[in-house]
Design a protein around this motif. Structure first.
Motif, mmCIF file in Angstrom:
data_model
loop_
_atom_site.group_PDB
_atom_site.id
_atom_site.type_symbol
_atom_site.label_atom_id
_atom_site.label_comp_id
_atom_site.label_asym_id
_atom_site.label_seq_id
_atom_site.Cartn_x
_atom_site.Cartn_y
_atom_site.Cartn_z
ATOM 1 N N SER A 39 60.416 145.453 60.776
ATOM 2 C CA SER A 39 59.871 146.347 61.655
ATOM 3 C C SER A 39 58.483 147.061 61.274
ATOM 4 C CB SER A 39 60.531 147.249 62.689
ATOM 5 O OG SER A 39 61.549 146.413 63.366
ATOM 6 N N GLU A 74 48.823 154.089 57.823
ATOM 7 C CA GLU A 74 49.419 154.832 56.944
ATOM 8 C C GLU A 74 48.429 154.988 55.557
ATOM 9 O OE1 GLU A 74 51.339 153.005 58.546
ATOM 10 O OE2 GLU A 74 52.593 154.089 59.641
ATOM 11 N N ASP A 76 48.325 147.345 71.298
ATOM 12 C CA ASP A 76 47.322 147.803 70.660
ATOM 13 C C ASP A 76 47.357 148.684 69.457
ATOM 14 O OD1 ASP A 76 48.609 149.232 72.335
ATOM 15 O OD2 ASP A 76 46.808 150.178 73.705
ATOM 16 N N THR A 83 56.648 147.020 72.233
ATOM 17 C CA THR A 83 57.476 146.127 73.449
ATOM 18 C C THR A 83 57.217 144.843 73.373
ATOM 19 O OG1 THR A 83 55.209 146.386 74.733
ATOM 20 C CG2 THR A 83 56.789 148.308 74.781
ATOM 21 N N THR A 142 53.506 152.623 73.059
ATOM 22 C CA THR A 142 54.481 152.635 74.195
ATOM 23 C C THR A 142 55.652 152.498 73.971
ATOM 24 O OG1 THR A 142 52.995 151.758 75.771
ATOM 25 C CG2 THR A 142 55.292 151.180 76.185
ATOM 26 N N SER A 156 49.479 148.314 67.114
ATOM 27 C CA SER A 156 49.933 147.700 66.143
ATOM 28 C C SER A 156 48.571 146.793 65.497
ATOM 29 C CB SER A 156 50.733 146.595 66.345
ATOM 30 O OG SER A 156 52.105 147.101 66.614
HETATM 31 C C1 LIG Z 1 53.814 150.707 59.669
HETATM 32 C C2 LIG Z 1 54.578 151.391 60.863
HETATM 33 N N1 LIG Z 1 54.097 152.483 61.215
HETATM 34 C C3 LIG Z 1 54.792 152.909 62.055
HETATM 35 C C4 LIG Z 1 55.769 152.288 62.961
HETATM 36 C C5 LIG Z 1 56.418 153.192 63.870
HETATM 37 N N2 LIG Z 1 56.133 152.374 64.922
HETATM 38 C C6 LIG Z 1 56.938 151.339 65.498
HETATM 39 S S1 LIG Z 1 56.480 150.728 66.954
HETATM 40 C C7 LIG Z 1 55.028 151.537 67.153
HETATM 41 C C8 LIG Z 1 54.330 151.301 68.238
HETATM 42 C C9 LIG Z 1 53.791 150.135 68.406
HETATM 43 O O1 LIG Z 1 52.714 150.326 69.510
HETATM 44 P P1 LIG Z 1 52.083 149.141 70.168
HETATM 45 O O2 LIG Z 1 51.779 148.129 69.040
HETATM 46 O O3 LIG Z 1 50.873 149.587 70.749
HETATM 47 O O4 LIG Z 1 53.135 148.364 70.827
HETATM 48 P P2 LIG Z 1 53.505 148.851 72.222
HETATM 49 O O5 LIG Z 1 55.024 149.151 72.184
HETATM 50 O O6 LIG Z 1 52.690 149.909 72.855
HETATM 51 O O7 LIG Z 1 53.648 147.499 73.179
HETATM 52 C C10 LIG Z 1 55.109 152.406 66.000
HETATM 53 C C11 LIG Z 1 54.087 153.718 65.589
HETATM 54 C C12 LIG Z 1 56.145 151.067 62.423
HETATM 55 N N3 LIG Z 1 57.233 150.587 62.749
HETATM 56 N N4 LIG Z 1 55.367 150.551 61.212
#
Ligand SMILES: Cc1ncc(C[n+]2csc(CCOP(=O)(O)OP(=O)(O)O)c2C)c(N)n1
Ligand SMILES: Cc1ncc(C[n+]2csc(CCOP(=O)(O)OP(=O)(O)O)c2C)c(N)n1
Lengths: 603, 603
Positions: free
Chosen positions: B430, A60, B465, B407, B496, B467
């Motif tokens: 989070s 962000e 990925d 996840t 995801t 994150s």
């Molecule tokens: C700083 C921030 N931006 C956006 C979000 C919204 N958000 C929560 S989980 C997530 C996706 C996480 O994806 P990833 O790390 O790839 O994990 P996956 O669920 O795919 O295993 C997002 C965008 C957040 N929690 N924090």
């Protein structure tokens, strides 16, 4: 089927559609940001608007920098969407930079539903109120962003949604500052009368009292006609408030000797017959400060008088010679009229000014502006050489040029710009890492300008290694979307500008060493068809590269040039700034301490 | 030379030394952050303190996450230093996460000199006040950080510097929350009496009324002795307030059936004979919720009752069965005593409890806890399989385990933890991207724990990925400093968890594709001696890798394992959370809308 008037009137669109339609009406084609639990249903509405699309960012902060970069280039609000708390706070520093430097940015935040907020539920992303784990006040983030915005709507009342959205867009546009819209997730689909989309947004700036405008215009004209040596000094708020066409008309029409500040470099075409030089107090080229300060009428348009944009507060223009055209006031020879925007005044001025009544103007040559100081460097490529070479041999008319804070920001002034360069540097807010995502935003803007048949522009970025590290992942967004900026990465082994200020060999001025800069695009997944990367350590390598067919042919790709420079190559304007500010700070300290009965302390 | 008493008394140290000496006295060896014009002279003082060193971060958000991660692992404040405005605001989201989740963090901000602030100079990094370019209020950032701190000192008065520093450190320690110290650059060298360094920091938590403590302890003991089926439920504030030893003593001594929440997973050793399971309302394993909720006395230590830590507000423990030991109150069967910290109470409880007076306790087996649901995946490696396998075959006692939001955060619960796992996940605040820099902070903490002769710990990170992209540059700080975490990067092609919530195929849930994850360390300049990287797409590859000599021998390096999983592999706890919250939100919406006379809207 024909509709009765009542049927038309009661036709509705969901708030989400309304919001993004309004945004698209401003000429915006891309929404920046990151998704989150509280904004995804809102994001869906982007795709209901033809011609509007989503550009997801890696984080962000980068999204806010990109929106800021877009706003600077287009003069139209950059729009980012983030999610409640975690996303919006990550972006707040980028928005603050836009606020400090008067850039229109719209920050849309998806929030928990209204009941969750009202009932103070312990949703994720909330903050306990106080230090004893009281239940969360969901409005706390709205208060945190108050100092970095000019307007805010926390959508809550389904009856005023259209009015609230319009109010924010209009205020952002007129003030040229960031604004916020908070959209609770349960209001995204609330119905808004469709007919409201046909009501024109009242963007035009109108001052309350046109007769006062007329009087002031007459005063200004009178002052100019009576003057012996008028000059025009253009600063950054002139660009922010979309006055370039008007200002250039004024200069074209009158040929009054004209200057830009460092923040507004390139605003007045540097190859224009009336352009004299860049004015930055004592840190101007020899002859420039005299030229401005000895002028008997300085028309100063859109000033932003921060330390680095005034040669460390060494801008000495006496009130009795100064006319200021500012977004929030008009000042003539020390008399300030608050609450008047300069645009309508400037418009009248341009329309009414009569060249034949002007004094005989000095020619640019007569000012006898001196050459820049050349700073030697043990490395083959020095800042003095590099930026001058780039200005003379690489930059082209209409380029969008961005320099990040650091030596690049000071060094870039060695470049003589071709005409119509849209230049951006955060010389005032100076948040490093800004420039790389800003270049992404500039690419978005550039595509829109192209599509509107505007000047074919290139985006050219100058960025230090330390700054680049801050936001490096956004490189991948650039190639992912097929943008093609040219990036000059200054590899001078760390925070050189900070070494100049304090601790040349201090550990804290080192950065992670040995990054393989030219490998980054590849590692971030870019296909070879999308990028070109090279490293140069000598003048010959640089010049050969820039002249090569290979490089020219890569113009449709993102081009990355790592330029190796010396760790202690300090542009003269930077050392000058430090020397001047050092003295100032000492004086203030003596004054302040004596008032408090303290021993003054070095800073 | 001998000194007279007066001479000793008047011996001074510069404020900078005092500050960092005090910090070092808490057992802290590393300062995180980024340099800037307004903090470099302060940073010099780090090097005056033996045993204290600087770890520069790539950007300030990452620094704040790292400080937070450090604070979580050590229970000692993570310290970061940033520069005025640009740096501090970049870090504010990380500090907010620490505030939400009760982590001790000290954020030191270097500011302009006091005269510059008082005279409202237009220094770089300032914000114009208001929207009409009024001169900057230099204190605006201090107000912005107010909601994310428990204490703040804006050092200004040379006579109270030591007291102010001490006050902040003590409050951070006792509250286990972030605090700020603002250090104007002209005060860095102000003299502070050296003798003040010998005054012990009063860290110990003492409640105002010890006799009330005694009475409450008697009440609690009485309740336990009278109960038929007592249980202990430990939550995250127990860890934050450094009570693990005490709590485990209580459990060891009594063998009362014990549970952790999801946020506090691993707090109660999962191989402890009294450990029954993880309690998260309806999202617990079969049998767990009944076990807790049918207990007639639940001793709940350090609760944090947010949506995701209560199975979507499905924690149903009746007041008449509930005893809460909280940092700001003690509650017994619905009667709350505000202003008492649980630590002194718990200490007395542990000392006084008499096993012989306890009821006959149920055995863990008698609770008959069911097995987790297995979720199928089209990919060979599923979340169900992966985390269970890691728990059974890779994790070791004393590991420091971090899972980022996504996840991973839900999947990790499939792992049965060995004893004394120090687990961190931001299940409440989070903010994604937190975990990677937090792992850096954890490595800093781990080195200190090692040096103090503590348990040999490894740092193990699970990160999605999407994150990882947010904060990826911090990988380079890890190898630059020779840290050796093991990183499992979950490559499931995007966000995801967000796909599960909304828009499984939406553009906004895609991320920059094709990153060469295993190349990152190399591209970021790490020497081969510093890292190991591999990619696995099948169970066989994963199991072979983890069992390989090569992998074992790389334990002293940073190890990076890219684990390919399916784009739509959703852990059952996550789908369960969504289903429950969906229902709740609908109910609230109906209630709220009916009160406002609106049509309830889907969210
Ligand atoms: C700083 C921030 N931006 C956006 C979000 C919204 N958000 C929560 S989980 C997530 C996706 C996480 O994806 P990833 O790390 O790839 O994990 P996956 O669920 O795919 O295993 C997002 C965008 C957040 N929690 N924090
Ligand atoms: C977000 C932020 N953090 C820290 C600073 C302080 N700062 C100003 S310039 C600079 C160093 C820039 O180094 P680099 O980008 O490598 O450029 P160089 O001067 O070396 O060419 C730093 C750390 C800042 N301005 N903004």
């Amino acid at each position: 089927m024909t509709m009765t008037e009542t049927e038309t009137e009661t036709e509705t669109v969901p708030l989400g559609d309304y919001l993004f339609q309004r945004i698209h009406q401003l000429g915006i084609t891309k929404i920046l940001g990151c998704p989150g639990d509280f904004n995804m249903t809102l994001l869906d509405h982007i795709f209901n608007v033809e011609g509007l699309d989503w550009v997801g960012n890696c984080n962000e902060l980068n999204a806010s920098y990109a929106a800021d970069g877009y706003g600077r280039v287009r003069g139209v609000p950059g729009v980012l969407v983030t999610t409640y708390g975690v996303g919006e706070l990550s972006a707040i520093n980028g928005v603050a930079g836009a606020f400090a430097e008067h850039v229109p940015v719209l920050h849309i935040v998806g929030t928990p539903a209204r009941p969750e907020m009202e009932y103070r539920m312990w949703m994720h992303h909330t903050l306990p109120a106080g230090t004893d784990s009281e239940s969360p006040d969901h409005h706390v983030y709205q208060r945190m962003s108050a100092p970095v915005r000019c307007v805010c709507a926390a959508l809550d009342d389904v009856d005023t949604l259209a009015e609230e959205v319009d109010r924010v867009l209009i205020t952002i546009w007129r003030k040229s500052l960031p604004g916020y819209i908070y959209v609770p997730i349960d209001i995204v689909n609330a119905p808004v009368p469709k007919s409201k989309l046909d009501v024109e947004l009242k963007l035009k700036i109108i001052n309350p009292d046109p007769s006062l405008e007329d009087a002031l215009v007459l005063d200004i004209l009178d002052a100019i006609y009576k003057s012996k040596s008028p000059t025009i000094l253009v600063d950054i708020l002139a660009r922010r408030h979309r006055s370039r066409k008007l200002v250039m008309e004024l200069i074209d029409k009158t040929q009054i000797p004209s200057f830009s500040t460092d923040l507004a470099k390139g605003f007045v075409d540097e190859d224009h017959p009336a352009f004299v030089g860049q004015y930055n107090g004592r840190l101007s080229l020899p002859g420039v400060a005299e030229a401005v300060e000895r002028s008997d009428v300085v028309i100063n348009i859109g000033p932003l008088i921060s330390d680095s944009n005034t040669g460390g507060f060494t801008r000495f223009i006496e009130d009795k010679h100064l006319i200021v055209l500012h977004p929030s006031y008009i000042e003539i020879f020390g008399v300030r009229h608050e609450g008047l925007h300069f645009l309508p005044v400037l418009e009248k001025l341009v329309a009414q000014i009569d060249k034949s009544k002007l004094p005989k103007l000095r020619t640019v040559e007569s000012f006898n502006i001196g050459p820049p100081k050349v700073v030697e460097s043990p490395a083959d490529i020095s800042t003095s050489y590099f930026y001058k070479y780039i200005g003379d041999n690489f930059l082209k008319a209409n380029d969008i040029v961005i320099a990040d804070s650091g030596t690049a920001q000071y060094g870039i002034n060695e470049a003589r710009f071709p005409s119509n360069i849209n230049f951006t540097t955060q010389l005032y807010y100076s948040s490093i890492g800004f420039a790389l995502p800003a270049a992404l935003g500039a690419c978005v803007a550039q595509r829109e300008i192209d599509a509107e048949g505007g000047a074919k522009a290139r985006v050219v970025l100058f960025e230090g290694d330390g700054s680049a590290m801050m936001t490096i992942q956004e490189l991948s967004t650039i190639t992912r979307n097929g943008y093609n900026p040219t990036i000059f990465l200054i590899n001078n082994s760390g925070y050189t500008i900070e070494r100049a200020i304090h601790g040349p060999e201090a550990k804290y001025n080192d950065i992670s060493p040995n990054w393989h800069w030219t490998e980054l695009f590849k590692t971030f997944g870019a296909d070879e068809s999308k990028y070109f990367a090279a490293k140069v350590t000598t003048k010959e390598e640089l010049e050969d590269l820039l002249a090569s067919k290979e490089f020219a042919e890569a113009e449709s790709k993102a081009r990355f040039v790592e330029v190796v420079m010396d760790k202690m190559d300090i542009p003269w304007r930077l050392s000058g700034q430090m020397a001047i500010m050092g003295e100032k700070v000492k004086q203030w300290s003596i004054d302040y301490s004596s008032k408090r009965g303290e021993v003054p302390r070095a800073v």
